[in-house]
Enzyme design. Structure first.
Site, PDB file in Angstrom:
ATOM      1  N   LYS A  54     183.540 -62.356 102.900  1.00  0.00           N
ATOM      2  CA  LYS A  54     182.751 -61.069 102.045  1.00  0.00           C
ATOM      3  C   LYS A  54     183.351 -59.880 101.337  1.00  0.00           C
ATOM      4  O   LYS A  54     182.583 -59.696 100.199  1.00  0.00           O
ATOM      5  CB  LYS A  54     181.303 -60.992 102.971  1.00  0.00           C
ATOM      6  N   SER A  55     183.620 -59.385 102.662  1.00  0.00           N
ATOM      7  CA  SER A  55     183.248 -57.926 101.807  1.00  0.00           C
ATOM      8  C   SER A  55     184.592 -57.576 100.831  1.00  0.00           C
ATOM      9  O   SER A  55     184.772 -57.091  99.949  1.00  0.00           O
ATOM     10  CB  SER A  55     184.680 -57.327 102.884  1.00  0.00           C
TER      11      SER A  55
ATOM     12  N   SER B 192     182.169 -45.519 108.125  1.00  0.00           N
ATOM     13  CA  SER B 192     182.000 -47.037 107.346  1.00  0.00           C
ATOM     14  C   SER B 192     182.182 -47.095 105.402  1.00  0.00           C
ATOM     15  O   SER B 192     182.862 -45.883 104.863  1.00  0.00           O
ATOM     16  CB  SER B 192     180.183 -46.135 106.651  1.00  0.00           C
TER      17      SER B 192
ATOM     18  N   ASP C 241     180.407 -56.187 112.811  1.00  0.00           N
ATOM     19  CA  ASP C 241     179.649 -57.497 112.789  1.00  0.00           C
ATOM     20  C   ASP C 241     179.615 -58.581 113.518  1.00  0.00           C
ATOM     21  O   ASP C 241     178.737 -59.742 113.272  1.00  0.00           O
ATOM     22  CB  ASP C 241     179.444 -57.869 111.026  1.00  0.00           C
TER      23      ASP C 241
ATOM     24  N   LYS D  44     171.348 -52.417 110.404  1.00  0.00           N
ATOM     25  CA  LYS D  44     172.219 -53.786 110.052  1.00  0.00           C
ATOM     26  C   LYS D  44     171.362 -54.260 109.027  1.00  0.00           C
ATOM     27  O   LYS D  44     169.915 -53.818 109.362  1.00  0.00           O
ATOM     28  CB  LYS D  44     172.779 -54.111 111.062  1.00  0.00           C
TER      29      LYS D  44
ATOM     30  N   ARG E 261     173.593 -63.194 110.685  1.00  0.00           N
ATOM     31  CA  ARG E 261     174.331 -62.709 112.065  1.00  0.00           C
ATOM     32  C   ARG E 261     174.164 -62.862 113.253  1.00  0.00           C
ATOM     33  O   ARG E 261     174.646 -63.803 113.975  1.00  0.00           O
ATOM     34  CB  ARG E 261     175.462 -61.626 112.285  1.00  0.00           C
TER      35      ARG E 261
HETATM   36  C1  S3P Z   1     181.175 -53.617 104.843  1.00  0.00           C
HETATM   37  C2  S3P Z   1     181.144 -52.958 105.371  1.00  0.00           C
HETATM   38  C3  S3P Z   1     180.263 -52.417 106.892  1.00  0.00           C
HETATM   39  C4  S3P Z   1     179.615 -53.893 107.814  1.00  0.00           C
HETATM   40  C5  S3P Z   1     178.963 -55.063 106.289  1.00  0.00           C
HETATM   41  C6  S3P Z   1     180.168 -55.197 105.354  1.00  0.00           C
HETATM   42  C7  S3P Z   1     181.569 -53.390 103.784  1.00  0.00           C
HETATM   43  O1  S3P Z   1     179.429 -51.356 106.276  1.00  0.00           O
HETATM   44  O2  S3P Z   1     179.209 -53.832 108.679  1.00  0.00           O
HETATM   45  O3  S3P Z   1     178.864 -55.943 107.427  1.00  0.00           O
HETATM   46  O4  S3P Z   1     182.002 -54.654 102.560  1.00  0.00           O
HETATM   47  O5  S3P Z   1     182.098 -53.237 102.918  1.00  0.00           O
HETATM   48  P1  S3P Z   1     179.423 -50.251 106.745  1.00  0.00           P
HETATM   49  O6  S3P Z   1     180.664 -49.893 106.317  1.00  0.00           O
HETATM   50  O7  S3P Z   1     178.414 -49.429 106.625  1.00  0.00           O
HETATM   51  O8  S3P Z   1     179.637 -50.171 108.414  1.00  0.00           O
END
Ligand code: S3P
EC number: 2.5.1.19
Length: 423
Positions: free
Chosen positions: A21-22, A164, A312, A339, A385
């Site tokens: 996803k990221s 983050s 996550d 979250k 999740r």
């Molecule tokens: C993500 C970063 C994480 C994660 C989120 C996706 C991303 O959050 O929990 O599901 O794609 O950069 P944080 O960066 O706020 O911890």
């Protein structure tokens, strides 16, 4: 929609999980502000990433989607003003990363999202982007809807108060529009997909430990991106195959970037049988097949710099802890409260309904490994999740479990239930 799950005896098979996803979000966003065509293979087709596609289209980017292949006709750094409000749905990554890009655009944009997004803090990106020169208004200074007017930015040196990836990525994207160097420092290393992808697209980004140096004047060039499988989606199969007897599951082509593999480190520490084979690199990202077999787990303490590497996966780790011998303590995980739902509360209350001895703490939870759950009617809190973790709990519980609003898995893994039933 209610989803029903019953106890399963074992799990066997070879599967792939959907694209990360990221990385999918980033491929579309960075492709949009690059010059020329970006082709994305194995893109995650799910609600969150489609929100990113829709937002980029409203900013004038031509994006063609065919199955899980995407063509992004990049416009270069400068996009067109949207005549409509941008709706990010449930996606924190979309709103926070997009604000970084919008900070560099000389027009005004309004961003909003669903009820969950409207409760999540945006101040963490508003502060650094404002220091760089963007004009941002938000409800109570912190929540969506957010109005942002960008323009010429200046580079900053920013010590992040929290680890983050969304915040550091937002600043990195804004740095592309800044005069002067931007230096970002994180208290602990969070996922580094933006660093790796910006480098792939030709930006000058240098890393020194927890510091990131973003050089001004970088131009991005369209690329071909192959998105690896999402370890956060694989996590449910990894935990289930560890806990169910006589199980063996192979998950093919998963992203095992070391900033994401906390779940594997923890399960190994707990005594789990998890192995990586076929390790290789694609687009700067490490990929492997994951082989998991049934194992006997023991409780451990999880905290510190490991937390961002498995943030996550904590809901499903809580399920594993119920079946581990001894006590598991999860600490330094206060980020879980903000979250898609408050995941500390969601998991303690719902696993509690299934008979787990699980307790909420200030910054995490304590779980006693009682080795037993009973089926119950549980809430997903509309959090993908939480729903998937409770499904794993349901596979291990005596009797049947009903998950309320189970369809929220559409946010990251629309075929989740189908894939499990196939195994
Ligand atoms: C993500 C970063 C994480 C994660 C989120 C996706 C991303 O959050 O929990 O599901 O794609 O950069 P944080 O960066 O706020 O911890």
């Amino acid at each position: 929609m209610d989803v029903e799950v019953k106890k399963k005896n074992s799990l066997k098979g070879v599967i792939s999980v959907p694209g990360d996803k990221s990385i999918s979000h980033r491929a579309v966003m960075i492709g949009s502000i690059a010059e020329g065509l970006t082709e994305v293979e194995n893109f995650l087709v799910a609600k969150d990433t489609l929100s990113t596609v829709e937002c980029m289209r409203k900013l004038g980017v031509d994006i063609k989607l065919e199955g899980n292949r995407v063509k992004v006709y990049g416009k270069g750094l400068y996009l067109s003003k949207s005549s409509e409000v941008l709706d990010v749905g449930n996606s924190g990554t979309t709103i926070r990363l997009l604000m970084g890009i919008l900070a560099g655009q000389e027009f005004e944009t309004i961003l909003t999202g669903d009820d969950s997004i409207k409760r999540r803090p945006m101040g963490r990106v508003i502060v650094p982007l404002t220091l760089m020169g963007a004009k941002i208004e938000a409800r109570e200074g912190n929540f969506a809807p957010v109005k942002i007017r960008g323009g010429k930015l200046r580079g900053i040196e920013y010590k992040m108060p929290i680890a983050s990836a969304q915040v550091k990525s937002s600043i990195m994207l804004a740095s592309l529009y800044a005069e002067g160097m931007t230096v970002i420092e994180e208290p602990a290393l969070s996922r580094n997909h933006t660093e790796l992808m910006l480098q792939t697209f030709g930006a000058r980004i240098e890393i020194d430990g927890k510091k990131i140096f973003c050089y001004p004047g970088s131009k991005l060039k369209g690329q071909k991106i192959i998105v690896p499988g999402d370890i956060s989606s694989a996590a449910y199969f990894i935990v289930a195959a560890n806990l169910l007897p006589n199980s063996e599951v192979v998950i093919k082509d998963v992203n095992v970037n070391p900033t994401r593999t906390g779940i594997i480190d923890v399960l190994k520490d707990m005594g789990g049988n998890v192995e990586l084979i076929n390790e290789r690199y694609v687009n700067n990202e490490k990929i492997a097949d994951i082989v998991v077999k049934s194992s006997k787990l023991k409780g451990i303490e999880i905290g510190g710099d490991l937390i961002p590497k498995l943030i996550d996966e904590i809901p499903v780790i809580a399920v594993a802890a119920v079946f581990a011998e001894g006590t598991t303590v999860i600490k330094n995980a206060e980020e879980l409260k903000i979250k898609e739902s408050n995941r500390i509360k969601s998991m303690t209350s719902e696993l509690g309904k299934m008979g787990a001895k699980i307790f909420e703490t200030e910054d995490g939870m304590i779980i006693e490994g009682t080795g037993f759950l009973r089926g119950a009617e549980v809430e997903s809190y509309n959090d993908h999740r939480v729903a998937m973790s409770l499904w794993i709990a349901g596979l291990l519980a005596e009797g049947r479990t009903i998950i309320k609003k189970g369809e929220c898995v559409d946010v990251s893994y629309p075929d989740f239930y189908k894939t499990f039933d196939m195994l």
